[in-house]
Enzyme design. Sequence first.
Site, PDB file in Angstrom:
ATOM      1  N   CYS A   1       0.832  -1.109   0.154  1.00  0.00           N
ATOM      2  CA  CYS A   1       0.087  -0.036   0.094  1.00  0.00           C
ATOM      3  C   CYS A   1       0.709   1.278  -0.021  1.00  0.00           C
ATOM      4  O   CYS A   1       0.453   2.180  -0.372  1.00  0.00           O
ATOM      5  CB  CYS A   1      -0.885  -0.080   1.237  1.00  0.00           C
TER       6      CYS A   1
ATOM      7  N   ASN B   1     -10.273  -0.108  -0.598  1.00  0.00           N
ATOM      8  CA  ASN B   1      -8.431  -0.046  -0.504  1.00  0.00           C
ATOM      9  C   ASN B   1      -7.845  -0.669  -1.667  1.00  0.00           C
ATOM     10  O   ASN B   1      -8.291  -1.661  -1.902  1.00  0.00           O
ATOM     11  CB  ASN B   1      -8.301  -0.800   0.712  1.00  0.00           C
TER      12      ASN B   1
ATOM     13  N   HIS C   1      -3.404   7.192   2.137  1.00  0.00           N
ATOM     14  CA  HIS C   1      -3.675   5.953   1.664  1.00  0.00           C
ATOM     15  C   HIS C   1      -5.073   5.528   2.261  1.00  0.00           C
ATOM     16  O   HIS C   1      -5.631   5.969   3.195  1.00  0.00           O
ATOM     17  CB  HIS C   1      -2.681   5.134   2.319  1.00  0.00           C
TER      18      HIS C   1
HETATM   19  O1  UT7 Z   1      -3.915  -1.090   3.564  1.00  0.00           O
HETATM   20  C1  UT7 Z   1      -2.864  -1.590   4.422  1.00  0.00           C
HETATM   21  C2  UT7 Z   1      -3.196  -1.221   5.749  1.00  0.00           C
HETATM   22  N1  UT7 Z   1      -4.561  -1.934   6.095  1.00  0.00           N
HETATM   23  C3  UT7 Z   1      -5.166  -1.344   7.230  1.00  0.00           C
HETATM   24  O2  UT7 Z   1      -4.827  -0.207   7.455  1.00  0.00           O
HETATM   25  C4  UT7 Z   1      -6.386  -2.061   7.505  1.00  0.00           C
HETATM   26  C5  UT7 Z   1      -6.360  -1.937   9.254  1.00  0.00           C
HETATM   27  N2  UT7 Z   1      -7.224  -2.445   9.779  1.00  0.00           N
HETATM   28  C6  UT7 Z   1      -8.744  -2.454   9.584  1.00  0.00           C
HETATM   29  O3  UT7 Z   1      -9.057  -1.309   8.930  1.00  0.00           O
HETATM   30  C7  UT7 Z   1      -9.719  -2.753  10.598  1.00  0.00           C
HETATM   31  O4  UT7 Z   1      -8.830  -3.771  11.855  1.00  0.00           O
HETATM   32  C8  UT7 Z   1     -10.699  -3.772  10.066  1.00  0.00           C
HETATM   33  C9  UT7 Z   1     -11.795  -2.908   9.036  1.00  0.00           C
HETATM   34  C10 UT7 Z   1     -10.028  -4.716   9.103  1.00  0.00           C
HETATM   35  C11 UT7 Z   1     -11.501  -4.625  11.010  1.00  0.00           C
HETATM   36  O5  UT7 Z   1     -12.129  -3.772  11.796  1.00  0.00           O
HETATM   37  P1  UT7 Z   1     -11.965  -4.091  13.429  1.00  0.00           P
HETATM   38  O6  UT7 Z   1     -12.625  -3.157  14.259  1.00  0.00           O
HETATM   39  O7  UT7 Z   1     -10.466  -4.086  13.746  1.00  0.00           O
HETATM   40  O8  UT7 Z   1     -12.854  -5.335  13.738  1.00  0.00           O
HETATM   41  P2  UT7 Z   1     -12.032  -6.936  14.277  1.00  0.00           P
HETATM   42  O9  UT7 Z   1     -11.291  -7.380  13.201  1.00  0.00           O
HETATM   43  O10 UT7 Z   1     -11.760  -6.587  15.403  1.00  0.00           O
HETATM   44  O11 UT7 Z   1     -13.605  -7.686  13.991  1.00  0.00           O
HETATM   45  C12 UT7 Z   1     -14.637  -7.555  14.951  1.00  0.00           C
HETATM   46  C13 UT7 Z   1     -15.643  -8.477  14.738  1.00  0.00           C
HETATM   47  C14 UT7 Z   1     -15.439  -9.809  14.886  1.00  0.00           C
HETATM   48  O12 UT7 Z   1     -16.248 -10.568  15.481  1.00  0.00           O
HETATM   49  P3  UT7 Z   1     -16.151 -11.111  17.032  1.00  0.00           P
HETATM   50  O13 UT7 Z   1     -14.703 -11.921  17.203  1.00  0.00           O
HETATM   51  O14 UT7 Z   1     -15.898  -9.878  17.751  1.00  0.00           O
HETATM   52  O15 UT7 Z   1     -17.378 -11.809  17.421  1.00  0.00           O
HETATM   53  C15 UT7 Z   1     -15.230 -10.296  13.270  1.00  0.00           C
HETATM   54  O16 UT7 Z   1     -15.493 -11.503  13.179  1.00  0.00           O
HETATM   55  O17 UT7 Z   1     -16.393  -8.373  13.407  1.00  0.00           O
HETATM   56  C16 UT7 Z   1     -16.431  -9.374  12.727  1.00  0.00           C
HETATM   57  N3  UT7 Z   1     -16.152  -9.227  11.516  1.00  0.00           N
HETATM   58  C17 UT7 Z   1     -17.290  -8.822  10.256  1.00  0.00           C
HETATM   59  N4  UT7 Z   1     -18.532  -8.741  10.958  1.00  0.00           N
HETATM   60  C18 UT7 Z   1     -19.334  -8.450   9.756  1.00  0.00           C
HETATM   61  C19 UT7 Z   1     -15.095  -9.201  10.680  1.00  0.00           C
HETATM   62  N5  UT7 Z   1     -15.624  -9.012   9.342  1.00  0.00           N
HETATM   63  C20 UT7 Z   1     -16.663  -8.590   9.323  1.00  0.00           C
HETATM   64  C21 UT7 Z   1     -17.565  -8.309   8.143  1.00  0.00           C
HETATM   65  N6  UT7 Z   1     -18.920  -8.280   8.459  1.00  0.00           N
HETATM   66  N7  UT7 Z   1     -17.289  -7.983   7.057  1.00  0.00           N
END
Ligand code: UT7
Length: 322
Positions: free
Chosen positions: A113, A279, A249
Amino acid sequence: MTFARILGTGGYLPDRVVTNEDLARMVETSDEWIVSRTGIRERRIAAAGQTTCDLAEQAARAALAAAGCTAQDIDLIIVATTTPDRIFPSTACLLQDRLGNHGAPAFDVQAVCTGFIYALATAEKFIRSGSARKALVVGAETMSRIVDWTDRATCVLFGDGAGAVIVGTDSEPGIMSSHLHADGAYKDLLTVAGGVSEHPEILREGTAHVLMRGNEVFRMAVTTLDNIVEESLQANGLRREEVRWLVPHQANTRIIAATAKRLGMSMDQVVVTVDRHGNTSGASIPLAFDVAVRDGRIQRGDIVLMEGFGGGFTWGSILLRY
Ligand code: UT7
Protein backbone atom coordinates in the site's frame (compact mmCIF):
# COMPACT_ATOMS: atom_id res chain seq x y z
CA MET A 1 19.40 23.13 -8.86
CA THR A 2 16.77 20.84 -10.42
CA PHE A 3 13.63 19.88 -8.55
CA ALA A 4 10.77 17.50 -9.34
CA ARG A 5 7.23 18.69 -9.94
CA ILE A 6 4.02 16.84 -10.76
CA LEU A 7 2.93 17.97 -14.22
CA GLY A 8 -0.27 15.98 -14.66
CA THR A 9 -2.40 13.25 -13.10
CA GLY A 10 -4.65 10.45 -14.31
CA GLY A 11 -6.84 7.76 -12.86
CA TYR A 12 -8.88 4.79 -13.98
CA LEU A 13 -11.47 2.59 -12.32
CA PRO A 14 -13.00 -0.55 -13.81
CA ASP A 15 -16.71 -0.29 -14.72
CA ARG A 16 -18.15 -2.90 -12.37
CA VAL A 17 -19.39 -1.49 -9.06
CA VAL A 18 -19.75 -3.93 -6.16
CA THR A 19 -21.79 -2.54 -3.28
CA ASN A 20 -21.87 -3.64 0.32
CA GLU A 21 -25.31 -5.10 -0.36
CA ASP A 22 -23.80 -7.22 -3.15
CA LEU A 23 -21.21 -8.54 -0.67
CA ALA A 24 -23.87 -9.22 1.97
CA ARG A 25 -25.34 -11.73 -0.51
CA MET A 26 -21.98 -13.52 -0.74
CA VAL A 27 -20.69 -13.57 2.87
CA GLU A 28 -22.16 -12.97 6.32
CA THR A 29 -21.78 -9.20 6.55
CA SER A 30 -23.87 -6.03 6.35
CA ASP A 31 -23.70 -2.53 4.92
CA GLU A 32 -23.91 -1.23 8.50
CA TRP A 33 -20.85 -3.24 9.66
CA ILE A 34 -18.72 -2.32 6.64
CA VAL A 35 -19.59 1.40 6.71
CA SER A 36 -19.20 1.80 10.46
CA ARG A 37 -15.86 -0.10 10.66
CA THR A 38 -14.24 1.06 7.41
CA GLY A 39 -16.26 3.84 5.71
CA ILE A 40 -16.43 1.76 2.50
CA ARG A 41 -19.76 1.81 0.59
CA GLU A 42 -18.70 0.36 -2.75
CA ARG A 43 -15.63 -0.66 -4.71
CA ARG A 44 -14.78 -1.33 -8.37
CA ILE A 45 -13.79 -4.80 -9.53
CA ALA A 46 -11.91 -5.55 -12.76
CA ALA A 47 -13.68 -7.60 -15.42
CA ALA A 48 -12.51 -11.15 -16.11
CA GLY A 49 -9.36 -10.85 -18.18
CA GLN A 50 -8.87 -7.16 -17.36
CA THR A 51 -5.38 -6.91 -15.88
CA THR A 52 -3.38 -4.51 -13.74
CA CYS A 53 -1.59 -3.31 -16.88
CA ASP A 54 -4.95 -2.61 -18.57
CA LEU A 55 -5.89 -0.31 -15.67
CA ALA A 56 -2.39 1.23 -15.56
CA GLU A 57 -2.52 2.00 -19.28
CA GLN A 58 -5.76 4.01 -18.97
CA ALA A 59 -4.45 5.98 -15.98
CA ALA A 60 -1.11 6.60 -17.71
CA ARG A 61 -2.77 7.88 -20.90
CA ALA A 62 -4.93 10.27 -18.85
CA ALA A 63 -1.85 11.55 -16.98
CA LEU A 64 0.11 12.03 -20.23
CA ALA A 65 -2.79 14.03 -21.70
CA ALA A 66 -3.08 16.16 -18.54
CA ALA A 67 0.66 16.90 -18.62
CA GLY A 68 0.52 17.70 -22.33
CA CYS A 69 3.17 15.19 -23.29
CA THR A 70 3.49 11.94 -25.20
CA ALA A 71 4.86 8.53 -24.23
CA GLN A 72 7.95 9.31 -26.29
CA ASP A 73 8.79 12.21 -23.94
CA ILE A 74 9.00 9.82 -20.97
CA ASP A 75 12.47 8.72 -19.88
CA LEU A 76 11.54 6.73 -16.74
CA ILE A 77 8.61 4.42 -16.02
CA ILE A 78 7.88 3.11 -12.52
CA VAL A 79 4.84 1.04 -11.62
CA ALA A 80 3.93 0.40 -8.00
CA THR A 81 1.97 -2.82 -7.80
CA THR A 82 1.56 -5.84 -5.60
CA THR A 83 -0.64 -7.57 -8.20
CA PRO A 84 1.56 -7.62 -11.34
CA ASP A 85 0.24 -9.15 -14.57
CA ARG A 86 3.10 -11.62 -14.66
CA ILE A 87 5.95 -12.77 -12.43
CA PHE A 88 8.09 -11.21 -15.14
CA PRO A 89 8.53 -9.05 -17.17
CA SER A 90 7.56 -6.23 -14.84
CA THR A 91 4.21 -4.52 -15.31
CA ALA A 92 6.24 -1.37 -16.06
CA CYS A 93 7.77 -3.11 -19.11
CA LEU A 94 4.33 -4.35 -20.23
CA LEU A 95 2.99 -0.81 -19.84
CA GLN A 96 5.95 0.62 -21.75
CA ASP A 97 5.14 -1.66 -24.67
CA ARG A 98 1.45 -0.64 -24.62
CA LEU A 99 2.41 3.02 -24.70
CA GLY A 100 4.95 2.54 -27.49
CA ASN A 101 7.87 3.88 -25.49
CA HIS A 102 11.22 2.27 -26.29
CA GLY A 103 14.42 2.46 -24.29
CA ALA A 104 13.42 4.29 -21.08
CA PRO A 105 14.24 2.37 -17.90
CA ALA A 106 11.08 0.66 -16.63
CA PHE A 107 10.65 -1.25 -13.40
CA ASP A 108 8.13 -2.17 -10.72
CA VAL A 109 8.25 -1.21 -7.08
CA GLN A 110 6.78 -3.55 -4.49
CA ALA A 111 5.93 -1.85 -1.22
CA VAL A 112 2.25 -2.89 -1.14
CA CYS A 113 0.00 0.00 0.00
CA THR A 114 3.02 2.33 0.32
CA GLY A 115 4.15 1.42 -3.19
CA PHE A 116 3.18 4.67 -4.86
CA ILE A 117 5.01 6.73 -2.22
CA TYR A 118 8.13 4.60 -2.75
CA ALA A 119 7.77 4.92 -6.54
CA LEU A 120 7.25 8.68 -6.53
CA ALA A 121 10.17 9.16 -4.11
CA THR A 122 12.35 7.08 -6.46
CA ALA A 123 11.30 9.11 -9.49
CA GLU A 124 12.03 12.33 -7.61
CA LYS A 125 15.59 11.16 -6.93
CA PHE A 126 16.12 10.28 -10.61
CA ILE A 127 14.89 13.75 -11.60
CA ARG A 128 16.91 15.63 -8.99
CA SER A 129 20.10 13.78 -9.90
CA GLY A 130 19.59 14.58 -13.58
CA SER A 131 19.11 10.91 -14.55
CA ALA A 132 15.59 11.55 -15.85
CA ARG A 133 13.64 14.57 -17.05
CA LYS A 134 10.13 13.19 -17.37
CA ALA A 135 8.90 10.22 -15.36
CA LEU A 136 5.66 8.27 -15.53
CA VAL A 137 4.79 6.94 -12.07
CA VAL A 138 1.80 4.62 -11.72
CA GLY A 139 0.08 2.81 -8.87
CA ALA A 140 -2.10 0.01 -10.25
CA GLU A 141 -3.77 -2.98 -8.66
CA THR A 142 -6.19 -5.83 -9.21
CA MET A 143 -6.54 -6.69 -5.53
CA SER A 144 -9.68 -8.69 -6.36
CA ARG A 145 -7.37 -11.42 -7.75
CA ILE A 146 -5.70 -12.03 -4.37
CA VAL A 147 -8.75 -11.70 -2.13
CA ASP A 148 -10.49 -14.73 -0.67
CA TRP A 149 -14.09 -14.00 -1.63
CA THR A 150 -15.34 -16.33 1.11
CA ASP A 151 -13.49 -14.46 3.90
CA ARG A 152 -15.67 -11.61 5.18
CA ALA A 153 -12.81 -10.14 7.22
CA THR A 154 -10.86 -9.22 4.06
CA CYS A 155 -13.07 -9.40 0.97
CA VAL A 156 -15.12 -6.35 1.96
CA LEU A 157 -12.02 -4.16 2.15
CA PHE A 158 -10.38 -4.15 -1.26
CA GLY A 159 -10.97 -2.78 -4.75
CA ASP A 160 -9.25 -2.43 -8.13
CA GLY A 161 -7.99 0.68 -9.91
CA ALA A 162 -5.00 2.70 -11.11
CA GLY A 163 -3.65 6.21 -10.67
CA ALA A 164 -0.73 7.90 -12.40
CA VAL A 165 1.33 11.06 -12.40
CA ILE A 166 3.87 12.60 -14.77
CA VAL A 167 6.82 14.10 -12.93
CA GLY A 168 9.00 16.70 -14.64
CA THR A 169 11.76 19.18 -13.80
CA ASP A 170 11.43 22.62 -12.26
CA SER A 171 13.72 25.26 -10.79
CA GLU A 172 11.67 25.25 -7.55
CA PRO A 173 10.42 22.33 -5.49
CA GLY A 174 7.45 20.67 -6.35
CA ILE A 175 8.28 17.61 -4.29
CA MET A 176 9.71 19.10 -1.09
CA SER A 177 10.68 15.91 0.70
CA SER A 178 10.02 12.19 0.86
CA HIS A 179 10.26 9.92 3.88
CA LEU A 180 10.39 6.15 3.45
CA HIS A 181 10.46 3.42 6.08
CA ALA A 182 10.01 -0.32 6.51
CA ASP A 183 10.20 -2.94 9.22
CA GLY A 184 10.12 -6.53 8.00
CA ALA A 185 9.67 -7.81 11.57
CA TYR A 186 5.94 -7.29 10.93
CA LYS A 187 5.92 -9.44 7.77
CA ASP A 188 3.23 -11.83 9.01
CA LEU A 189 0.60 -9.33 10.15
CA LEU A 190 -0.41 -8.45 6.60
CA THR A 191 0.69 -10.87 3.91
CA VAL A 192 -0.11 -13.09 0.98
CA ALA A 193 1.62 -16.31 1.93
CA GLY A 194 2.71 -18.23 -1.13
CA GLY A 195 4.88 -17.18 -3.99
CA VAL A 196 7.41 -18.38 -6.48
CA SER A 197 9.99 -19.53 -4.00
CA GLU A 198 8.28 -19.89 -0.62
CA HIS A 199 5.21 -22.15 -0.63
CA PRO A 200 4.86 -22.36 -4.41
CA GLU A 201 2.10 -24.93 -3.82
CA ILE A 202 -0.15 -22.11 -2.53
CA LEU A 203 0.34 -20.31 -5.84
CA ARG A 204 -0.34 -23.54 -7.79
CA GLU A 205 -3.51 -24.23 -5.80
CA GLY A 206 -4.77 -20.69 -6.46
CA THR A 207 -5.15 -19.91 -2.76
CA ALA A 208 -2.63 -17.04 -2.51
CA HIS A 209 -4.91 -14.68 -0.58
CA VAL A 210 -4.56 -11.59 1.58
CA LEU A 211 -4.21 -12.53 5.25
CA MET A 212 -4.48 -9.71 7.76
CA ARG A 213 -4.50 -9.39 11.52
CA GLY A 214 -6.71 -6.32 11.07
CA ASN A 215 -6.78 -5.00 14.58
CA GLU A 216 -3.00 -5.09 15.05
CA VAL A 217 -2.47 -3.51 11.63
CA PHE A 218 -4.97 -0.80 12.51
CA ARG A 219 -3.18 0.16 15.71
CA MET A 220 0.25 0.18 14.08
CA ALA A 221 -1.06 2.23 11.14
CA VAL A 222 -2.44 4.99 13.37
CA THR A 223 0.73 5.33 15.47
CA THR A 224 3.10 5.10 12.53
CA LEU A 225 1.21 7.62 10.41
CA ASP A 226 1.19 10.06 13.32
CA ASN A 227 4.97 9.81 13.47
CA ILE A 228 5.49 10.27 9.76
CA VAL A 229 3.33 13.38 9.72
CA GLU A 230 5.58 14.89 12.39
CA GLU A 231 8.72 13.78 10.54
CA SER A 232 7.52 15.39 7.28
CA LEU A 233 6.62 18.70 8.93
CA GLN A 234 9.85 18.90 10.92
CA ALA A 235 12.04 18.13 7.89
CA ASN A 236 10.55 21.14 6.11
CA GLY A 237 10.18 23.46 9.08
CA LEU A 238 6.47 23.65 8.33
CA ARG A 239 3.59 24.34 10.69
CA ARG A 240 0.58 22.03 10.50
CA GLU A 241 -1.69 24.79 9.29
CA GLU A 242 0.50 25.32 6.21
CA VAL A 243 -0.54 21.93 4.85
CA ARG A 244 -3.59 22.54 2.68
CA TRP A 245 -4.47 18.94 1.74
CA LEU A 246 -3.93 15.50 3.18
CA VAL A 247 -4.01 12.72 0.57
CA PRO A 248 -3.73 9.56 2.66
CA HIS A 249 -3.70 5.89 1.72
CA GLN A 250 -7.32 4.83 1.60
CA ALA A 251 -7.75 1.82 3.87
CA ASN A 252 -10.17 2.93 6.53
CA THR A 253 -11.86 6.28 7.32
CA ARG A 254 -11.14 5.78 11.01
CA ILE A 255 -7.38 5.64 10.33
CA ILE A 256 -7.65 8.66 8.01
CA ALA A 257 -9.63 10.65 10.58
CA ALA A 258 -7.04 9.89 13.28
CA THR A 259 -4.22 11.25 11.08
CA ALA A 260 -6.23 14.35 10.17
CA LYS A 261 -6.89 15.00 13.85
CA ARG A 262 -3.17 14.78 14.56
CA LEU A 263 -2.60 17.45 11.88
CA GLY A 264 -5.42 19.55 13.31
CA MET A 265 -7.10 19.36 9.91
CA SER A 266 -10.82 19.28 9.34
CA MET A 267 -12.06 16.39 7.21
CA ASP A 268 -12.87 18.76 4.35
CA GLN A 269 -9.10 19.24 3.89
CA VAL A 270 -8.68 15.49 3.52
CA VAL A 271 -9.21 13.70 0.22
CA VAL A 272 -11.32 10.63 0.97
CA THR A 273 -12.15 8.11 -1.75
CA VAL A 274 -12.23 4.91 0.30
CA ASP A 275 -16.04 5.14 0.45
CA ARG A 276 -16.26 4.64 -3.33
CA HIS A 277 -12.97 2.88 -4.16
CA GLY A 278 -12.33 0.62 -1.16
CA ASN A 279 -8.67 -0.10 -0.47
CA THR A 280 -6.89 -0.22 -3.83
CA SER A 281 -3.46 -0.68 -2.19
CA GLY A 282 -0.72 0.98 -4.28
CA ALA A 283 -3.32 2.71 -6.48
CA SER A 284 -5.19 4.46 -3.70
CA ILE A 285 -3.04 7.57 -3.22
CA PRO A 286 -2.60 8.54 -6.91
CA LEU A 287 -6.29 7.80 -7.53
CA ALA A 288 -7.34 10.08 -4.66
CA PHE A 289 -4.86 12.75 -5.77
CA ASP A 290 -6.24 12.65 -9.33
CA VAL A 291 -9.83 12.91 -8.10
CA ALA A 292 -9.06 16.06 -6.07
CA VAL A 293 -6.99 17.67 -8.86
CA ARG A 294 -9.73 17.04 -11.42
CA ASP A 295 -12.60 18.27 -9.25
CA GLY A 296 -10.62 21.47 -8.58
CA ARG A 297 -9.99 21.02 -4.86
CA ILE A 298 -6.20 20.76 -5.17
CA GLN A 299 -4.92 23.90 -6.88
CA ARG A 300 -1.45 24.82 -8.19
CA GLY A 301 0.63 26.13 -5.27
CA ASP A 302 -1.21 24.12 -2.59
CA ILE A 303 0.92 22.19 -0.11
CA VAL A 304 -0.12 18.52 -0.09
CA LEU A 305 0.90 15.73 2.27
CA MET A 306 0.62 12.21 0.89
CA GLU A 307 1.09 9.35 3.33
CA GLY A 308 0.78 5.60 3.25
CA PHE A 309 1.09 2.45 5.32
CA GLY A 310 1.00 -1.18 4.26
CA GLY A 311 2.35 -4.71 4.21
CA GLY A 312 5.97 -5.20 5.16
CA PHE A 313 5.32 -3.13 7.15
CA THR A 314 6.18 -0.24 4.89
CA TRP A 315 5.24 3.36 5.43
CA GLY A 316 6.12 6.73 4.00
CA SER A 317 5.11 10.24 3.04
CA ILE A 318 5.69 12.86 0.41
CA LEU A 319 5.27 16.55 1.02
CA LEU A 320 4.82 18.60 -2.12
CA ARG A 321 3.74 21.91 -3.51
CA TYR A 322 1.41 21.08 -6.40
O1 UT7 B 1 -3.96 -1.16 3.49
C1 UT7 B 1 -2.97 -1.62 4.36
C2 UT7 B 1 -3.26 -1.32 5.74
N1 UT7 B 1 -4.48 -1.93 6.15
C3 UT7 B 1 -5.19 -1.35 7.09
O2 UT7 B 1 -4.80 -0.30 7.52
C4 UT7 B 1 -6.38 -2.06 7.66
C5 UT7 B 1 -6.34 -1.93 9.14
N2 UT7 B 1 -7.43 -2.63 9.83
C6 UT7 B 1 -8.71 -2.23 9.77
O3 UT7 B 1 -9.05 -1.32 9.03
C7 UT7 B 1 -9.69 -2.89 10.69
O4 UT7 B 1 -9.01 -3.67 11.63
C8 UT7 B 1 -10.73 -3.79 9.95
C9 UT7 B 1 -11.70 -2.92 9.20
C10 UT7 B 1 -10.02 -4.73 9.01
C11 UT7 B 1 -11.54 -4.61 10.95
O5 UT7 B 1 -12.16 -3.75 11.90
P1 UT7 B 1 -12.05 -4.05 13.48
O6 UT7 B 1 -12.85 -3.03 14.16
O7 UT7 B 1 -10.59 -4.15 13.79
O8 UT7 B 1 -12.78 -5.45 13.60
P2 UT7 B 1 -12.21 -6.86 14.10
O9 UT7 B 1 -11.28 -7.43 13.07
O10 UT7 B 1 -11.71 -6.72 15.50
O11 UT7 B 1 -13.53 -7.72 14.13
C12 UT7 B 1 -14.63 -7.38 15.00
C13 UT7 B 1 -15.73 -8.40 14.78
C14 UT7 B 1 -15.27 -9.84 14.81
O12 UT7 B 1 -16.28 -10.60 15.42
P3 UT7 B 1 -16.12 -11.04 16.98
O13 UT7 B 1 -14.87 -11.85 17.02
O14 UT7 B 1 -16.03 -9.76 17.76
O15 UT7 B 1 -17.38 -11.81 17.22
C15 UT7 B 1 -15.21 -10.23 13.36
O16 UT7 B 1 -15.42 -11.61 13.13
O17 UT7 B 1 -16.31 -8.20 13.48
C16 UT7 B 1 -16.34 -9.45 12.77
N3 UT7 B 1 -16.20 -9.19 11.35
C17 UT7 B 1 -17.24 -8.90 10.57
N4 UT7 B 1 -18.56 -8.80 10.80
C18 UT7 B 1 -19.36 -8.48 9.77
C19 UT7 B 1 -15.05 -9.13 10.63
N5 UT7 B 1 -15.35 -8.83 9.36
C20 UT7 B 1 -16.69 -8.68 9.28
C21 UT7 B 1 -17.58 -8.35 8.25
N6 UT7 B 1 -18.90 -8.26 8.54
N7 UT7 B 1 -17.16 -8.10 7.00
